[in-house]
Design an enzyme around this catalytic site. Structure first.
Site, mmCIF file in Angstrom:
data_model
loop_
_atom_site.group_PDB
_atom_site.id
_atom_site.type_symbol
_atom_site.label_atom_id
_atom_site.label_comp_id
_atom_site.label_asym_id
_atom_site.label_seq_id
_atom_site.Cartn_x
_atom_site.Cartn_y
_atom_site.Cartn_z
ATOM 1 N N TYR A 1 -10.088 -20.964 64.069
ATOM 2 C CA TYR A 1 -10.980 -20.193 63.207
ATOM 3 C C TYR A 1 -10.831 -18.689 63.470
ATOM 4 C CZ TYR A 1 -15.056 -18.199 60.984
ATOM 5 O OH TYR A 1 -15.873 -17.420 60.198
ATOM 6 N N SER B 1 -19.651 -3.083 15.844
ATOM 7 C CA SER B 1 -19.321 -1.776 16.394
ATOM 8 C C SER B 1 -20.521 -0.859 16.181
ATOM 9 C CB SER B 1 -18.105 -1.209 15.654
ATOM 10 O OG SER B 1 -18.113 0.201 15.705
ATOM 11 N N GLU C 1 -12.072 -11.968 23.653
ATOM 12 C CA GLU C 1 -11.444 -10.855 24.375
ATOM 13 C C GLU C 1 -11.863 -10.845 25.842
ATOM 14 O OE1 GLU C 1 -11.836 -7.017 22.331
ATOM 15 O OE2 GLU C 1 -12.152 -8.152 20.490
ATOM 16 N N THR D 1 7.800 -18.547 16.920
ATOM 17 C CA THR D 1 8.472 -18.249 18.183
ATOM 18 C C THR D 1 8.711 -16.744 18.132
ATOM 19 O OG1 THR D 1 10.725 -18.497 17.380
ATOM 20 C CG2 THR D 1 9.674 -20.486 18.208
ATOM 21 N N HIS D 2 8.653 -16.089 19.286
ATOM 22 C CA HIS D 2 8.767 -14.614 19.347
ATOM 23 C C HIS D 2 7.732 -13.948 18.437
ATOM 24 C CE1 HIS D 2 12.751 -15.254 21.234
ATOM 25 N NE2 HIS D 2 12.823 -16.225 20.332
ATOM 26 N N LYS E 1 -17.341 -3.775 11.162
ATOM 27 C CA LYS E 1 -16.639 -4.522 12.219
ATOM 28 C C LYS E 1 -17.329 -5.805 12.654
ATOM 29 C CE LYS E 1 -13.393 -3.559 14.220
ATOM 30 N NZ LYS E 1 -13.116 -2.598 15.277
ATOM 31 N N GLN F 1 -14.316 -15.859 56.534
ATOM 32 C CA GLN F 1 -15.558 -15.556 55.818
ATOM 33 C C GLN F 1 -15.248 -14.908 54.466
ATOM 34 O OE1 GLN F 1 -19.143 -14.228 57.953
ATOM 35 N NE2 GLN F 1 -18.987 -12.334 56.807
ATOM 36 N N ASN G 1 -16.135 -8.211 15.801
ATOM 37 C CA ASN G 1 -15.094 -8.373 16.821
ATOM 38 C C ASN G 1 -15.249 -9.682 17.589
ATOM 39 O OD1 ASN G 1 -14.328 -5.694 16.158
ATOM 40 N ND2 ASN G 1 -15.871 -4.911 17.592
#
Ligand code: ARG
Length: 479
Positions: free
Chosen positions: A326, A286, A299, A164-165, A292, A331, A294
Site C-alpha cells: 500500500y 441562444s 454537445e 465514409t470520410h 436558435k 488515495q 441547440n
C-alpha cells in the site's frame, strides 16, 4: 515549530507514536473525507461482516461482536436518514466511522479494527463500489440498447445515405445505423461484466500487507459480502488497483461511443442535414439569436469524454512506479473514479431519454440518399456481374459519374445508348438494379444492410437483451 505543525492533538486514531501533528492546512490537503464519504455505506457493510467474523472465530467475544454489529447497523440507519456528520480532522471515511461508532457504543468500538488495517478496508470498500457500479452501469447500458432497438425496429424501412470520410457512400437503412451503436453498447456491457469478475474478489483479511497473526476467516467475510473468492496474495490484495483501471477504461470507451453518437446527432440536427429533430427538452436556445435551438445535451456529453478519459490516464499515472504494497498514492484513485462513474451514468441516462423521443425526418433522409451517386458501387457491380473485371467496371462508372457531374445528371438519367457507348454489357435492367430499394435489398451478406439482415440483427439483439437481464438478476441476488 513551523507553520506546518500544530501542537499534538492526542485523539488521532494513529497518534500513539506522534509528538507533533499536521496543521489545519495540511490536514485539509491530505484528508479524503471530502470525497471518500461516498464509500460510507460500503464501509459499514464491510465492517459488519468483519465484526461478525471476529465473533465467530472467537477473536473477540460473541457479545462484543453483537454490540459492534448493532452499533454499525444503527449507523447505517443514521446514514440512510442523513444524520451523520463527518469531520475533516478524522481524515477519512474509515476513521470517521470508527469515531461515530465510539460515540455510540464507547470504547468497545476500538475492537472493530482487530486484525484489520485501513489498507485492506479501503481496498474492500473500493471493490464493493466498483462491483455495484459495474452492475448499475450495465443496467443503464441495457436501457440505452433497448431504446436504440425500439427506434431501429420502427425504422426498418427508413433509407438514408451511409457515409465514409463524411462523404455520401452507399445507401443504408437507418435501423442499420442505429444497430451499430447497439453493438458498441453490447461490447461495453461485456467489458463491464468482465471487469465485474475481477472486482468481485475480496481483499479483506490481507491486513496492512502481510496477513495477520489472528485466526481470521477470510472465506466467511468474502461469502457474507457476496464475493466469488479471496485474493490469494495479501500484498496484491492491498495494492491492486487494476480493477479500478479496468473500470475507468470501460467507462472511457462508453464515453467515446456516446460522444460519436452525439456528434452524429448534432450534425443530423443541423439545417444542412435536417435528418432528425430533438425534443425541446434536450436543447437550449441562444441568449442573442432568437431562432436558435441547440443540441446542448449531445454537445455536453460529447465533451464529457474529456474528463472520463482523463480519469483513466490519471489513474494509470498514479499507479506507475508505486512499490508494493500500500502507498498513500492510492488515495488518489477515488475522485477520478467517482467522477468517471457519475459522469458516465448520468450521460447514459440522459442520452437514452433523448434517443427515446428522437424524431426522424424520413423524407429528408430518403432525399439525401437519392443524391451523391450512392448507386455507383452497384453500377460497377452490375458490370462485374456481367463478366467485366471489377477494376475496368470501376473505371467505366467513374467516367460516367464525371459525365453526370458535368451535365447535372444522375446515373439513372443516362440513356441506354449513351451507356452502351462505354460498355456493351449495359442493358435495360441496369435501371432497376440501381434503384435505391433494390440496392439495399441486395446487400444480403451477413451483417449487411438488407432488411432481412437487419431483422436478423434485431432478433440477435433481443436475445442479448434477455441475456443481460438474466445476468443482472443473478448478480443482484448475490451482491
Ligand atoms: N484514505 C486512505 C485511502 O484512501 C485509506 C487508507 C489509509 N491507509 C494508510 N495506511 N494511511 O487510501
Amino acid at each position: 515549530m513551523t507553520g506546518h505543525q500544530a501542537p499534538k492533538q492526542p485523539d488521532k486514531l494513529w497518534s500513539g507514536r506522534f509528538t507533533e501533528v499536521a496543521g489545519a492546512d495540511l490536514n485539509r490537503f491530505w484528508s479524503s473525507i471530502g470525497f471518500d464519504r461516498k464509500l460510507a455505506a460500503f464501509d459499514l457493510r464491510g465492517s459488519i461482516a468483519h465484526a461478525r467474523m471476529l465473533g465467530a472465530t472467537g477473536i473477540i467475544a460473541l457479545e462484543e461482536s453483537c454490540a459492534l454489529i448493532e452499533g454499525l447497523e444503527s449507523l447505517q440507519e443514521d446514514l440512510a436518514t442523513g444524520q451523520v456528520a463527518f469531520l475533516e480532522e478524522d481524515e477519512d471515511i474509515h476513521m470517521n466511522i470508527e469515531r461515530l461508532l465510539q460515540a455510540k457504543i464507547g470504547s468497545l468500538a476500538g475492537k472493530l479494527h482487530t486484525a484489520r488495517s485501513r489498507n485492506d478496508q479501503v481496498a474492500l470498500d473500493t471493490h464493493l463500489y466498483v462491483r455495484e457500479n459495474s452492475l448499475h452501469t450495465i443496467r443503464l447500458l441495457a436501457r440505452f440498447q433497448q431504446t436504440l432497438w425500439t427506434q431501429a425496429h420502427g425504422h426498418i424501412d427508413t433509407l438514408m445515405p451511409g457515409y465514409t470520410h463524411m462523404q455520401r457512400a452507399q445507401p443504408i437503412l437507418f435501423a442499420h445505423h442505429l444497430m451499430a451503436y447497439f453493438w458498441m453498447a453490447q461490447r461495453d456491457i461485456e467489458r463491464m461484466q468482465d471487469g465485474y469478475r475481477r472486482a468481485n474478489i475480496s481483499p479483506l483479511g490481507a491486513g496492512a500487507l502481510a496477513g495477520t497473526t489472528f485466526p481470521i476467516d477470510r472465506q466467511q467475510t468474502s461469502a457474507e459480502l457476496g464475493f466469488a473468492g479471496v485474493y490469494p496474495n495479501s500484498m496484491d490484495a492491498v495494492s491492486d488497483r487494476d480493477y479500478v483501471v479496468e473500470h475507468l477504461a470501460a467507462n472511457a470507451l462508453i464515453s467515446v461511443h456516446l460522444s460519436r453518437l452525439c456528434e452524429e446527432i448534432v450534425l443530423w440536427m443541423s439545417a444542412e442535414f435536417g435528418f432528425v429533430s430533438l425534443s425541446d427538452a434536450f436543447c437550449s436556445g441562444s441568449s442573442m439569436m432568437p431562432q436558435k435551438k441547440n443540441a446542448d445535451l449531445a454537445e455536453l456529453v460529447r465533451a464529457k469524454t474529456g474528463r472520463v478519459t482523463a480519469a483513466l490516464m490519471g489513474m494509470l499515472m498514479v499507479l506507475k512506479g508505486t512499490p508494493l504494497a500500500y502507498n498513500k498514492d492510492f488515495q488518489e484513485d477515488k475522485e477520478g473514479l467517482f467522477d468517471s462513474v457519475e459522469t458516465v451514468q448520468a450521460s447514459l441516462q440522459h442520452i437514452t431519454a433523448m434517443m427515446a423521443v428522437l424524431q426522424v425526418k424520413k423524407d429528408r433522409m430518403a432525399e439525401a440518399a437519392q443524391k451523391g451517386f450512392l448507386d455507383a458501387t452497384d453500377a460497377a457491380d452490375y458490370l462485374a456481374k456481367r463478366g467485366v473485371p471489377f477494376r475496368e467496371a470501376h473505371e467505366i462508372i467513374g467516367k460516367l459519374v464525371r459525365i453526370c457531374l458535368e451535365s447535372g445528371r444522375a446515373l439513372k438519367d443516362l440513356p441506354l445508348a449513351e451507356l452502351q457507348r462505354y460498355h456493351a454489357a449495359f442493358a435495360e435492367d441496369f435501371y432497376t438494379s440501381i434503384a435505391l430499394p433494390t440496392l439495399i435489398g441486395l446487400r444480403q451478406s451477413e451483417g449487411g444492410t438488407a432488411p432481412s439482415r437487419v431483422q436478423e440483427q434485431l432478433d440477435k439483439g433481443r436475445t442479448c437483451l434477455a441475456q443481460t437481464e438474466a445476468w443482472i438478476a443473478e448478480k443482484q441476488a448475490v451482491s
